[in-house]
Structure formats: structure tokens, C-alpha cells
Design a protein around this motif. Structure first.
Motif, mmCIF file in Angstrom:
data_model
loop_
_atom_site.group_PDB
_atom_site.id
_atom_site.type_symbol
_atom_site.label_atom_id
_atom_site.label_comp_id
_atom_site.label_asym_id
_atom_site.label_seq_id
_atom_site.Cartn_x
_atom_site.Cartn_y
_atom_site.Cartn_z
ATOM 1 N N LEU A 18 1.167 -1.039 0.060
ATOM 2 C CA LEU A 18 -0.381 0.012 -0.053
ATOM 3 C C LEU A 18 0.904 1.631 0.614
ATOM 4 O O LEU A 18 0.620 2.148 -0.485
ATOM 5 C CB LEU A 18 -0.951 0.175 1.273
ATOM 6 N N ALA A 19 2.311 0.768 0.280
ATOM 7 C CA ALA A 19 2.574 2.912 0.130
ATOM 8 C C ALA A 19 3.822 1.774 -0.802
ATOM 9 O O ALA A 19 3.163 3.662 -1.098
ATOM 10 C CB ALA A 19 4.445 2.214 2.091
ATOM 11 N N THR A 20 4.104 1.233 -1.553
ATOM 12 C CA THR A 20 3.517 1.561 -2.691
ATOM 13 C C THR A 20 3.007 1.980 -3.550
ATOM 14 O O THR A 20 3.256 2.876 -4.356
ATOM 15 C CB THR A 20 4.662 0.127 -3.303
ATOM 16 N N PHE A 21 1.864 1.919 -3.606
ATOM 17 C CA PHE A 21 0.786 2.624 -4.674
ATOM 18 C C PHE A 21 1.082 3.822 -3.676
ATOM 19 O O PHE A 21 0.679 4.812 -5.016
ATOM 20 C CB PHE A 21 -0.522 1.880 -4.247
ATOM 21 N N TRP A 22 0.683 3.671 -2.792
ATOM 22 C CA TRP A 22 0.702 5.575 -2.347
ATOM 23 C C TRP A 22 1.915 6.616 -3.013
ATOM 24 O O TRP A 22 1.697 8.041 -2.687
ATOM 25 C CB TRP A 22 0.454 5.926 -0.755
ATOM 26 N N ALA A 23 3.437 5.832 -3.101
ATOM 27 C CA ALA A 23 4.427 6.999 -2.969
ATOM 28 C C ALA A 23 4.322 6.915 -4.617
ATOM 29 O O ALA A 23 4.645 8.088 -5.229
ATOM 30 C CB ALA A 23 5.415 5.310 -2.577
ATOM 31 N N ALA A 24 3.204 6.381 -4.919
ATOM 32 C CA ALA A 24 3.154 6.446 -6.548
ATOM 33 C C ALA A 24 2.555 7.718 -6.697
ATOM 34 O O ALA A 24 2.915 8.456 -7.875
ATOM 35 C CB ALA A 24 2.646 5.178 -7.315
ATOM 36 N N VAL A 25 1.488 8.209 -5.943
ATOM 37 C CA VAL A 25 0.427 7.996 -6.187
ATOM 38 C C VAL A 25 1.280 9.690 -5.986
ATOM 39 O O VAL A 25 0.869 10.871 -6.140
ATOM 40 C CB VAL A 25 -0.530 8.407 -5.187
ATOM 41 N N LEU A 26 2.073 9.970 -4.597
ATOM 42 C CA LEU A 26 2.487 11.857 -4.578
ATOM 43 C C LEU A 26 3.865 11.391 -5.394
ATOM 44 O O LEU A 26 4.344 12.561 -4.952
ATOM 45 C CB LEU A 26 2.812 11.353 -2.644
ATOM 46 N N ASP A 27 4.682 10.484 -5.938
ATOM 47 C CA ASP A 27 5.242 11.170 -6.559
ATOM 48 C C ASP A 27 6.420 10.861 -5.561
ATOM 49 O O ASP A 27 7.213 11.984 -5.424
ATOM 50 C CB ASP A 27 5.652 12.815 -7.729
ATOM 51 N N SER A 28 6.894 9.844 -4.888
ATOM 52 C CA SER A 28 7.452 10.003 -4.179
ATOM 53 C C SER A 28 8.086 8.621 -3.314
ATOM 54 O O SER A 28 8.118 7.953 -5.268
ATOM 55 C CB SER A 28 7.193 9.993 -2.291
ATOM 56 N N LYS A 29 8.235 8.497 -2.250
ATOM 57 C CA LYS A 29 8.934 6.275 -2.529
ATOM 58 C C LYS A 29 8.571 6.156 -1.156
ATOM 59 O O LYS A 29 8.487 6.622 -0.365
ATOM 60 C CB LYS A 29 10.667 7.173 -3.113
ATOM 61 N N VAL A 30 8.545 4.573 -1.608
ATOM 62 C CA VAL A 30 9.043 4.339 0.322
ATOM 63 C C VAL A 30 10.537 4.331 0.864
ATOM 64 O O VAL A 30 11.567 4.468 0.193
ATOM 65 C CB VAL A 30 8.389 2.811 0.039
ATOM 66 N N SER A 31 10.593 4.394 2.104
ATOM 67 C CA SER A 31 11.376 4.643 2.990
ATOM 68 C C SER A 31 12.119 3.433 2.303
ATOM 69 O O SER A 31 12.100 2.404 2.408
ATOM 70 C CB SER A 31 10.692 4.462 4.690
ATOM 71 N N ASP A 32 13.658 3.794 2.582
ATOM 72 C CA ASP A 32 14.912 2.845 2.095
ATOM 73 C C ASP A 32 15.012 2.100 3.385
ATOM 74 O O ASP A 32 15.381 0.642 2.723
ATOM 75 C CB ASP A 32 16.049 3.792 1.902
ATOM 76 N N GLU A 33 14.754 1.955 4.930
ATOM 77 C CA GLU A 33 14.680 1.075 5.534
ATOM 78 C C GLU A 33 12.940 0.314 5.477
ATOM 79 O O GLU A 33 13.477 -0.528 6.615
ATOM 80 C CB GLU A 33 14.512 2.106 7.123
ATOM 81 N N ASP A 34 12.326 0.113 4.766
ATOM 82 C CA ASP A 34 10.870 -0.761 5.100
ATOM 83 C C ASP A 34 11.109 -1.381 3.862
ATOM 84 O O ASP A 34 11.554 -1.204 2.497
ATOM 85 C CB ASP A 34 9.924 0.078 4.507
#
Length: 124
Positions: A18-34
Motif C-alpha cells: 500500500l505504501a508503494t501505491f501511495w508513493a506512486a500517487v504522491l510522486d515519492s518513494k517508500v523509505s529505504d528502511e522499509d
């Protein structure tokens, strides 16, 4: 000093996906620690940080809190189409013939969010 909101936390079944989906929505990325399979995953953006936490129970009712997003470099309708292609579903279409209104979508786990008009659409 008053308290500050550190994260908007979203319960889910699969935090990383789900974080990957939202990262794409917000033009961001999932934390490198996750990593996939982790119990939590963080997406940091200029607007807000979203923290996804795995919980055992499924979503069962409408969200009490939801996100409103505003496209920055495209129209509301172009953003809706982009998000549908990413895996969102349209759950309520509140767009009006005069260009006002919003669209309500759900992320892949059913969490509702709204897509508003862009700033340029509001000033036209």
C-alpha cells in the motif's frame, strides 16, 4: 510550542504494497528502511508523511478521516485517470458539468480519498 502532526497513519493488510501505491500517487518513494513484509512502511512527502501499519482486521466501514489530494501538474480528470491506472477505483463521481466538484476514489485496500481540482483549474 503546540504538538505537530508527525504522520497520518493508515491501517492496512500489506503495509509495503500500500505504501508503494501511495508513493506512486504522491510522486515519492517508500523509505529505504522499509521492505516487503514489514509491519510498517513510511512515505514522506513535502505535504505530509504517511505511515502504513499492518493490522489483522480488514476495513469494514467508511473512513472517518480521508486524504484530499490536489494535482500539481495536471488537471483533476487527468489525475483521476492516472490513479485509476495505478490501481485505484472510482467510488463516487462528484464532478459537475461546469468543471467544479471532485472524484472519490479508493486505494487498493479500499481506503477512500478525494481528488480535487488543480490550483490552475480553480483560478480559471
Amino acid at each position: 510550542m503546540a504538538s505537530l502532526v508527525r504522520h497520518v497513519t493508515i491501517d492496512c493488510a500489506d503495509a509495503y504494497t500500500l505504501a508503494t501505491f501511495w508513493a506512486a500517487v504522491l510522486d515519492s518513494k517508500v523509505s529505504d528502511e522499509d521492505r516487503p513484509g514489514d509491519d510498517e512502511a513510511l512515505v514522506e512527502t513535502a505535504g505530509a508523511s504517511l505511515l502504513f501499519i499492518r493490522v489483522p482486521e480488514k476495513k469494514s466501514v467508511k473512513n472517518r478521516v480521508h486524504l484530499d489530494i490536489q494535482p500539481q501538474d495536471r488537471t483533476r480528470d487527468e489525475e483521476v485517470e492516472r490513479l485509476l491506472a495505478l490501481g485505484a477505483t472510482l467510488t463516487g463521481d462528484h464532478r459537475n458539468a461546469d468543471g467544479t466538484g471532485w472524484a472519490t476514489l479508493a486505494d487498493p485496500e479500499g481506503n477512500e480519498f478525494c481528488v480535487e481540482r488543480s490550483r490552475s483549474e480553480r483560478s480559471e
